[in-house]
Design an enzyme around this catalytic site. Structure first.
Site, short mmCIF file in Angstrom:
data_model
loop_
_atom_site.label_atom_id
_atom_site.label_comp_id
_atom_site.label_asym_id
_atom_site.label_seq_id
_atom_site.Cartn_x
_atom_site.Cartn_y
_atom_site.Cartn_z
CE LYS A 15 89.89 73.48 5.01
NZ LYS A 15 91.53 73.16 5.04
CG ASP A 72 97.87 74.10 7.61
OD1 ASP A 72 97.01 73.06 7.69
OD2 ASP A 72 98.99 73.97 8.47
CG PHE A 155 85.86 68.40 9.59
CD1 PHE A 155 84.95 69.71 9.72
CD2 PHE A 155 87.16 68.45 9.72
CE1 PHE A 155 85.59 70.89 9.34
CE2 PHE A 155 87.91 69.84 9.48
CZ PHE A 155 87.17 70.92 9.27
CE1 TYR A 157 92.20 66.32 17.70
CE2 TYR A 157 92.36 67.58 15.40
CZ TYR A 157 92.96 66.68 16.38
OH TYR A 157 94.16 66.21 16.13
CG ASP A 158 83.70 70.42 14.26
OD1 ASP A 158 84.82 71.41 14.64
OD2 ASP A 158 83.32 70.51 13.18
CE LYS A 178 83.59 74.25 12.38
NZ LYS A 178 84.17 73.12 11.82
CG HIS A 183 89.42 77.86 13.12
ND1 HIS A 183 88.14 77.25 13.40
CD2 HIS A 183 90.32 76.87 12.52
CE1 HIS A 183 88.19 76.08 12.84
NE2 HIS A 183 89.40 75.73 12.40
NE ARG A 184 87.38 76.01 7.30
CZ ARG A 184 87.82 75.12 8.30
NH1 ARG A 184 89.11 74.99 8.60
NH2 ARG A 184 87.03 74.33 8.88
P1 ITT Z 1 93.18 70.63 3.45
O1 ITT Z 1 92.86 69.42 2.30
O2 ITT Z 1 92.64 71.76 3.00
O3 ITT Z 1 94.85 70.80 3.69
P2 ITT Z 1 93.19 69.29 6.14
O4 ITT Z 1 92.12 68.23 6.56
O5 ITT Z 1 94.67 69.29 6.20
O6 ITT Z 1 92.63 69.92 4.71
P3 ITT Z 1 93.27 71.66 7.98
O7 ITT Z 1 94.52 71.98 7.42
O8 ITT Z 1 92.28 72.98 7.84
O9 ITT Z 1 92.35 70.53 7.26
O10 ITT Z 1 93.16 71.24 9.22
C1 ITT Z 1 93.78 70.41 9.81
C2 ITT Z 1 93.35 69.36 11.06
O11 ITT Z 1 92.92 70.42 11.99
C3 ITT Z 1 92.21 68.65 10.51
O12 ITT Z 1 92.46 67.35 9.85
C4 ITT Z 1 91.14 68.43 11.60
O13 ITT Z 1 91.57 67.54 12.49
C5 ITT Z 1 91.61 70.00 12.35
N1 ITT Z 1 90.44 70.71 12.24
C6 ITT Z 1 90.83 72.18 11.37
N2 ITT Z 1 89.59 72.73 11.34
C7 ITT Z 1 88.80 72.20 11.96
C8 ITT Z 1 87.46 72.51 12.33
O14 ITT Z 1 86.69 73.74 11.68
N3 ITT Z 1 86.84 71.52 13.13
C9 ITT Z 1 87.26 70.59 13.65
N4 ITT Z 1 88.62 70.16 13.40
C10 ITT Z 1 89.23 70.93 12.51
#
Ligand code: ITT
Length: 204
Positions: A15, A72, A155, A157-158, A178, A183-184
């Site tokens: 990120k 988030d 990673f 749900y990709d 990607k 979304h990010r």
């Molecule tokens: P932080 O340490 O930054 O909190 P996190 O693992 O909690 O990271 P997010 O809040 O961004 O990550 O996302 C929450 C969940 O949503 C993450 O564990 C994934 O399962 C899913 N997710 C988010 N963005 C994704 C992406 O780009 N591709 C696949 N899965 C994603």
């Protein structure tokens, strides 16, 4: 030139790289947890991804005294009443692996046809100041949940998130691609003008 420091409130190096790639101004210096060893872990217990990103950004801004950026995200599946949503990371339980979550999602959607497998990835990104001001932007991408795991990039749900415009899942798309359409990425592009304001004017 007066330099401005902004803290990126995540421990996720991917990120951090993504944000640095999209947002760069000559007088902006991004700081991370590598520069601040005593960053507190913020519990993500708000009912929305917007709320969690605000909580993280505000707590870290207060702690460091710097403008702070936090995100988030979650996967919102229509047929599941927008679940797992804010609970995406712990969908299959508190210590769930990505695979556990993927298996649970496939099970919950068993028997559903393509049109019933609509989903959206959402990312909420907040920039906050140490005196409690904040702005939140949301980025989204629409897709469908596949019936089997496809691809090995990425990673979470990709491998289950199919993007019709690319005719590929997120796990089959190159990371460079990607990082332009996700979304990010969209949330980062939307937050960029607010950062530019801080960098130019000194305030949000
Ligand atoms: P932080 O340490 O930054 O909190 P996190 O693992 O909690 O990271 P997010 O809040 O961004 O990550 O996302 C929450 C969940 O949503 C993450 O564990 C994934 O399962 C899913 N997710 C988010 N963005 C994704 C992406 O780009 N591709 C696949 N899965 C994603």
């Amino acid at each position: 030139m007066k330099m401005v420091e902004i803290m990126i409130a995540t421990k996720n190096l991917d990120k951090i790289r993504e944000i640095r790639n999209i947002i760069n101004f000559p007088n902006l210096i991004f700081k991370t947890f590598l520069d601040y060893k005593d960053i507190p872990d913020v519990v993500e217990d708000e009912p929305t991804i917007e709320g969690n990103s605000q909580k993280k950004a505000l707590v870290i801004a207060k702690h460091t005294g710097l403008y702070s950026l936090a995100d988030d995200s979650g996967l919102f599946v229509s047929a599941l009443g927008d679940r797992p949503g804010v609970y995406s990371a712990r969908y299959a339980g508190d210590n769930a692996t990505y695979m556990d979550n993927n298996i649970k999602l496939l099970k919950e959607l068993e028997g559903k046809r393509y049109e019933e497998r609509k989903a959206v990835f959402r990312c909420a990104m907040t920039i906050a100041s140490s005196d409690g001001k904040f702005i939140t932007e949301v980025g989204e991408i629409n897709g469908y949940i596949t019936e089997t795991i496809r691809g090995s990039n990425g990673f979470g749900y990709d491998p289950l998130f199919y993007v019709p415009e690319q005719n590929k899942t997120f796990a089959e798309i190159l990371p460079e691609t990607k990082n332009k359409i996700s979304h990010r990425a969209k949330a980062i592009f939307k937050i960029k003008p607010h950062i530019e304001r801080i960098v130019n004017n000194g305030f949000l």
